[in-house]
Design an enzyme around this catalytic site. Sequence first.
Site, PDB file in Angstrom:
ATOM      1  N   ALA A 135       5.475  34.558   2.985  1.00 39.64           N
ATOM      2  CA  ALA A 135       4.518  35.637   2.707  1.00 39.64           C
ATOM      3  C   ALA A 135       3.176  35.082   2.246  1.00 39.64           C
ATOM      4  CB  ALA A 135       5.073  36.566   1.620  1.00 39.64           C
ATOM      5  N   ILE A 162      -0.408  25.745  -2.678  1.00 40.57           N
ATOM      6  CA  ILE A 162      -1.062  26.044  -3.954  1.00 40.57           C
ATOM      7  C   ILE A 162      -2.114  24.993  -4.319  1.00 40.57           C
ATOM      8  CG2 ILE A 162      -0.702  26.580  -6.397  1.00 40.57           C
ATOM      9  CD1 ILE A 162       0.526  28.582  -4.221  1.00 40.57           C
ATOM     10  N   PRO A 247     -12.756  40.059  -4.784  1.00 42.88           N
ATOM     11  CA  PRO A 247     -14.146  39.997  -4.300  1.00 42.88           C
ATOM     12  C   PRO A 247     -14.908  38.797  -4.857  1.00 42.88           C
ATOM     13  CG  PRO A 247     -13.601  42.254  -4.855  1.00 42.88           C
ATOM     14  CD  PRO A 247     -12.426  41.412  -5.278  1.00 42.88           C
ATOM     15  N   GLN A 248     -14.659  38.471  -6.100  1.00 44.63           N
ATOM     16  CA  GLN A 248     -15.331  37.314  -6.704  1.00 44.63           C
ATOM     17  C   GLN A 248     -14.914  36.017  -6.006  1.00 44.63           C
ATOM     18  OE1 GLN A 248     -15.923  37.368 -10.831  1.00 44.63           O
ATOM     19  NE2 GLN A 248     -15.478  35.223 -11.172  1.00 44.63           N
ATOM     20  N   GLU A 249     -13.614  35.897  -5.738  1.00 38.29           N
ATOM     21  CA  GLU A 249     -13.107  34.708  -5.053  1.00 38.29           C
ATOM     22  C   GLU A 249     -13.725  34.603  -3.662  1.00 38.29           C
ATOM     23  OE1 GLU A 249      -8.867  34.751  -4.554  1.00 38.29           O
ATOM     24  OE2 GLU A 249      -8.865  32.896  -3.386  1.00 38.29           O
ATOM     25  N   GLY A 346     -22.969  13.660  19.030  1.00 39.52           N
ATOM     26  CA  GLY A 346     -22.226  12.937  20.059  1.00 39.52           C
ATOM     27  C   GLY A 346     -20.950  12.347  19.486  1.00 39.52           C
ATOM     28  N   GLY A 370      -8.236  32.533   0.914  1.00 39.49           N
ATOM     29  CA  GLY A 370      -9.012  33.563   0.217  1.00 39.49           C
ATOM     30  C   GLY A 370      -8.846  34.928   0.872  1.00 39.49           C
TER      31      GLY A 370
END
Length: 387
Positions: A135, A162, A247-249, A346, A370
Amino acid sequence: METGFDQAPWVDEDVAAFGDAMRRVIEREFVPHEARWAAQQHVDRDVWRTAGHVGMLCASIPQAYGGGGGTFAHEAILTAECSRHLVSGFGNGVHSGIVAHYLLHYGTEDQKQRWLPRMATGELVAAIAMSEPGAGSDLRAIRTRARRQGDTYVVDGAKTFITNGWLANLVCVVVKTDPDAGSRGISLLMIETDDAPGFRRGRLLEKLGQKGQDTAELFFDGVQVPAENLLGGIEGKGLGQLMQQLPQERLIIAVGAVASMFKAVELTQAYTAQRDVFGQPLLSLQNTRFTLAECLTKAHLARTFVNECVVDLLAGRLDPARAAMAKWWSTQAQCEVIDACLQLHGGYGYMMEYPIARMYANARVSRIYGGSNEIMKELIARTLQPS
Ligand SMILES: Cc1cc2nc3c(=O)[nH]c(=O)nc-3n(C[C@H](O)[C@H](O)[C@H](O)COP(=O)(O)OP(=O)(O)OC[C@H]3O[C@@H](n4cnc5c(N)ncnc54)[C@H](O)[C@@H]3O)c2cc1C
């Protein structure tokens, strides 16, 4: 070109001075070690204490809890400096930008006093453990279980991917306290992992990029955790707590993406100016100039929107959908810009000794973690009203 944020509306004198001071620390204490850290797949444990000593940790946490007393702007400028210097191994975004803020916003007074000052000095290294082998995007499907037994929770489960997982000794673990209660059965449990029987680290995972960042598997087999470690003290609040802080992350990731776009253009301009092809500098070819013009345009567009989002976040009015827009669009643009810049190098662009190659590898994950960019679009699409 600096970080790209030097004239940003959220960079006042104090934030700029902090950014300057941190740049000097990064150049002295981080950049010289990046290659070695990449080889060992983690930063040295001591660098966390050094970072604590110079005020790099918990910069946006009040001084009453040992922090620097700054704001999100301090975390953002620090992220931009790390990104500009290709320092990808130091997981301070998770430590100071995420876990410290869970504690600050949802922790009881005792929890804040117990952990934040030790995070600010680097005595504790923090991680957030949401993802599991089965998950990631679908957090409701997590299986890690915390069963209340008297004054303790007994935790069983496995986490993966993690960040800081190898060095962390304070882990904010997403657990199910009531598997039958759906999203209301999810809680956040703070686990101090030093001397915690039943806790063990699995593999230090080998990644495509961001090599110096320790990304690990964590296992919990009947780990006993004091009930007072439940974040905020009330079961079932975990998903809401996560949603409010994400949202901050996401904005931190977007800030890093913008800084790295400006860096990629700067590096490529310098490279193509000194590389001769068919008797003239590569930079003088129209294709090179137009490609760099397109890249610079994307960097400016992303910066304008990210600046607006940072200002709104500081004012407490950034909605989750716009944070998701900033995250997906700027990381998509980051990957496109770096890819185009690599092409202009290149064969040298494919060599890891060239920074653009490392940037290419480092950038790819920003579209995945995130919250993946597909999940960002899902969040944005939910705000569409039927006509
Ligand atoms: C370097 C790195 C560091 C990380 N650090 C952490 C950390 O510190 N803590 C932590 O908890 N996790 C961490 N993660 C995990 C990260 O958050 C997950 O990898 C991410 O959320 C995606 O989950 P998943 O890998 O399980 O992919 P899945 O959820 O299996 O998704 C696979 C694909 O399906 C797509 N998809 C899934 N659901 C939908 C949908 N509803 N609609 C459309 N498309 C969908 C996804 O976008 C993706 O492309 C890290 C990952 C990496 C690679």
